[in-house]
Enzyme design. Structure first.
Site, PDB file in Angstrom:
ATOM      1  N   THR A 157      -3.605   0.544   6.695  1.00 13.38           N
ATOM      2  CA  THR A 157      -4.580   1.156   5.783  1.00 13.38           C
ATOM      3  C   THR A 157      -5.938   0.450   5.880  1.00 13.38           C
ATOM      4  O   THR A 157      -6.985   1.089   5.843  1.00 13.38           O
ATOM      5  CB  THR A 157      -4.057   1.063   4.331  1.00 13.38           C
ATOM      6  OG1 THR A 157      -2.762   1.641   4.302  1.00 13.38           O
ATOM      7  CG2 THR A 157      -4.963   1.790   3.358  1.00 13.38           C
ATOM      8  N   HIS A 175      -7.782   1.655   8.846  1.00 13.10           N
ATOM      9  CA  HIS A 175      -8.422   2.958   8.564  1.00 13.10           C
ATOM     10  C   HIS A 175      -9.729   2.750   7.801  1.00 13.10           C
ATOM     11  O   HIS A 175     -10.733   3.394   8.088  1.00 13.10           O
ATOM     12  CB  HIS A 175      -7.515   3.847   7.700  1.00 13.10           C
ATOM     13  CG  HIS A 175      -6.265   4.298   8.389  1.00 13.10           C
ATOM     14  ND1 HIS A 175      -6.263   4.790   9.668  1.00 13.10           N
ATOM     15  CD2 HIS A 175      -4.972   4.353   7.967  1.00 13.10           C
ATOM     16  CE1 HIS A 175      -5.015   5.114  10.005  1.00 13.10           C
ATOM     17  NE2 HIS A 175      -4.216   4.855   8.989  1.00 13.10           N
ATOM     18  N   GLU A 193      -2.300  -6.679   0.896  1.00 14.18           N
ATOM     19  CA  GLU A 193      -1.063  -7.437   1.126  1.00 14.18           C
ATOM     20  C   GLU A 193      -1.420  -8.909   0.987  1.00 14.18           C
ATOM     21  O   GLU A 193      -2.072  -9.474   1.865  1.00 14.18           O
ATOM     22  CB  GLU A 193      -0.529  -7.148   2.533  1.00 14.18           C
ATOM     23  CG  GLU A 193      -0.148  -5.684   2.718  1.00 14.18           C
ATOM     24  CD  GLU A 193       0.311  -5.354   4.140  1.00 14.18           C
ATOM     25  OE1 GLU A 193       0.321  -6.236   5.000  1.00 14.18           O
ATOM     26  OE2 GLU A 193       0.651  -4.177   4.362  1.00 14.18           O
ATOM     27  N   CYS A 241       4.948   7.548 -17.051  1.00 17.72           N
ATOM     28  CA  CYS A 241       5.394   8.875 -16.583  1.00 17.72           C
ATOM     29  C   CYS A 241       6.925   8.902 -16.443  1.00 17.72           C
ATOM     30  O   CYS A 241       7.605   7.889 -16.633  1.00 17.72           O
ATOM     31  CB  CYS A 241       4.714   9.224 -15.261  1.00 17.72           C
ATOM     32  SG  CYS A 241       5.315   8.265 -13.858  1.00 17.72           S
ATOM     33  N   ARG A 261       4.442  -5.954  21.773  1.00 18.77           N
ATOM     34  CA  ARG A 261       5.284  -5.699  20.596  1.00 18.77           C
ATOM     35  C   ARG A 261       6.760  -5.642  20.953  1.00 18.77           C
ATOM     36  O   ARG A 261       7.609  -6.102  20.187  1.00 18.77           O
ATOM     37  CB  ARG A 261       4.834  -4.403  19.910  1.00 18.77           C
ATOM     38  CG  ARG A 261       3.538  -4.621  19.148  1.00 18.77           C
ATOM     39  CD  ARG A 261       3.143  -3.469  18.274  1.00 18.77           C
ATOM     40  NE  ARG A 261       2.188  -3.947  17.265  1.00 18.77           N
ATOM     41  CZ  ARG A 261       1.542  -3.172  16.421  1.00 18.77           C
ATOM     42  NH1 ARG A 261       1.738  -1.859  16.438  1.00 18.77           N
ATOM     43  NH2 ARG A 261       0.716  -3.681  15.536  1.00 18.77           N
ATOM     44  N   THR A 280       8.889   5.310   0.773  1.00 19.63           N
ATOM     45  CA  THR A 280       7.527   4.819   0.589  1.00 19.63           C
ATOM     46  C   THR A 280       7.555   3.545  -0.252  1.00 19.63           C
ATOM     47  O   THR A 280       8.304   3.467  -1.237  1.00 19.63           O
ATOM     48  CB  THR A 280       6.625   5.902  -0.049  1.00 19.63           C
ATOM     49  OG1 THR A 280       5.293   5.379  -0.152  1.00 19.63           O
ATOM     50  CG2 THR A 280       7.098   6.322  -1.430  1.00 19.63           C
TER      51      THR A 280
END
Ligand SMILES: [Zn+2]
Ligand SMILES: [Zn+2]
Length: 342
Positions: free
Chosen positions: A40, A43, A64, A96, A200, A288
């Site tokens: 993020t 981005h 983070e 909520c 990686r 998520t």
């Protein structure tokens, strides 16, 4: 205080001075010790469509992180000055339906640190107390700053039962590697990691992944067919968010297997549901963030077990002032976690 701010709707960021923020009654003021770069943040740094459609400028980004508490809001009872904390980045509303039924991580009115509100690429940050996790004294600030992405790997595998199973994980970025480590620790027969960069794949192998496949060099579906002797994998975890990967990923799954979707696709995806899901009776899970605080307890237990050392997943460390070099490296998608020591 020193802070890395996104203040212009173009590529880049500004390293500048800012007043130390004022906390509200339900917040903690924390001294940031380590903060990790997440997708993020890339981005936001690049200022692509994803960032432009979500973010109001100016923004202090970065989410983070791990920190030390220096001031406590007057309604906060369970934290004190000097506590070491890691940040849960999903800020729930606490009211909520989801928040009142144990699903805060999918709160209807959720805010995200460093996206919808100021974050932590700075010396001090405001952490809502509802998002603070007390770090065990044996967990370093650096590792603490990676508990958020580590938790995604833990949460992803928690949907399945990896013991004695063949597990394949698409994506060997930090979250992918964490997920592979969790699958191994959970007793998988073997874990296959798939990526397109050698660095990686090498890191995945170093961290204990049994088999690594370079999707640029081999036909992954064919290769998995050979490895599993035509059986297919029991569990597929998709972390790349690459639209081209999803159909192939599900082709490797045996009938009746589990597929966990974690990677964020950049728009609607074409997925052959009849052959890849319905006829297979595949179990599909969306994942998520992290369950608050179930995932964090599990993540902490795994770190404290002595059976897994996640520290080599952090491959680079920078001072905040060297942010340009850090982000350019992060954009290469060939590293493990990149940390700012602040
Ligand atoms: Zn993140
Ligand atoms: Zn809520």
């Amino acid at each position: 205080m020193k802070a890395l701010i996104k203040d212009n709707p173009v590529r880049g960021a500004t390293f500048t001075d800012r007043p130390i923020p004022q906390i509200g009654d339900n917040d903690l003021l924390v001294r940031v010790k380590a903060a990790a770069i997440c997708g993020t943040d890339i981005h936001i740094y690049q200022w692509n469509e994803y960032a432009a459609s979500r973010i109001k400028l100016p923004l202090l980004f970065g989410h983070e992180y791990a920190a030390e508490v220096v001031e406590v809001g007057k309604n906060v009872a369970n934290f004190k000055k000097g506590d070491r904390v890691a940040a849960e980045t999903h800020v729930p509303c606490s009211h909520c339906y989801q928040c009142t039924t144990g699903l805060q991580h999918v709160c209807q009115d959720m805010k995200i640190l460093g996206v919808h509100m100021d974050g932590a690429f700075s010396e001090y940050s405001i952490l809502p107390a509802v998002c603070a996790w007390k770090l065990d004294s044996s967990i370093s600030y650096e590792i603490g700053s990676t508990m958020e992405p580590f938790g995604i790997g833990v949460h992803a595998l928690s949907k399945t039962k990896p013991a004695g199973k063949k597990v394949i994980i698409f994506g060997c970025g930090p979250i992918g590697i964490y997920a592979q480590m969790v699958a191994k620790l959970s007793g998988a027969e073997y874990v296959i990691g798939v990526d397109v960069t050698t660095e990686r794949l090498d890191l995945a192998r170093k961290m204990g992944t049994d088999i690594v496949l370079n999707a640029k060099k081999v036909d992954v579906v064919e290769e998995v067919n050979k490895i599993t002797k035509g059986f297919g994998t029991d569990i597929v975890v998709e972390i790349t968010g690459n639209k081209g990967v999803l159909n192939d990923a599900t082709k490797t799954l045996r009938r009746g297997g589990d597929i966990v979707l974690v990677g964020l696709f950049s728009g609607p995806v074409e997925w052959d549901l009849v052959n890849n899901v319905i006829y297979k009776e595949a179990n599909v899970y969306g994942v998520t963030g992290r369950i608050m605080w179930d995932t964090w307890w599990s993540a902490q237990s795994m770190l404290l077990s002595g059976k897994m050392d996640v520290s080599p997943v952090i491959t680079h460390r920078f001072d905040l002032k060297d942010y340009d070099r850090a982000f350019q490296l992060a954009e290469s998608a060939s590293t493990g976690k990149i940390i700012f020591n602040i």
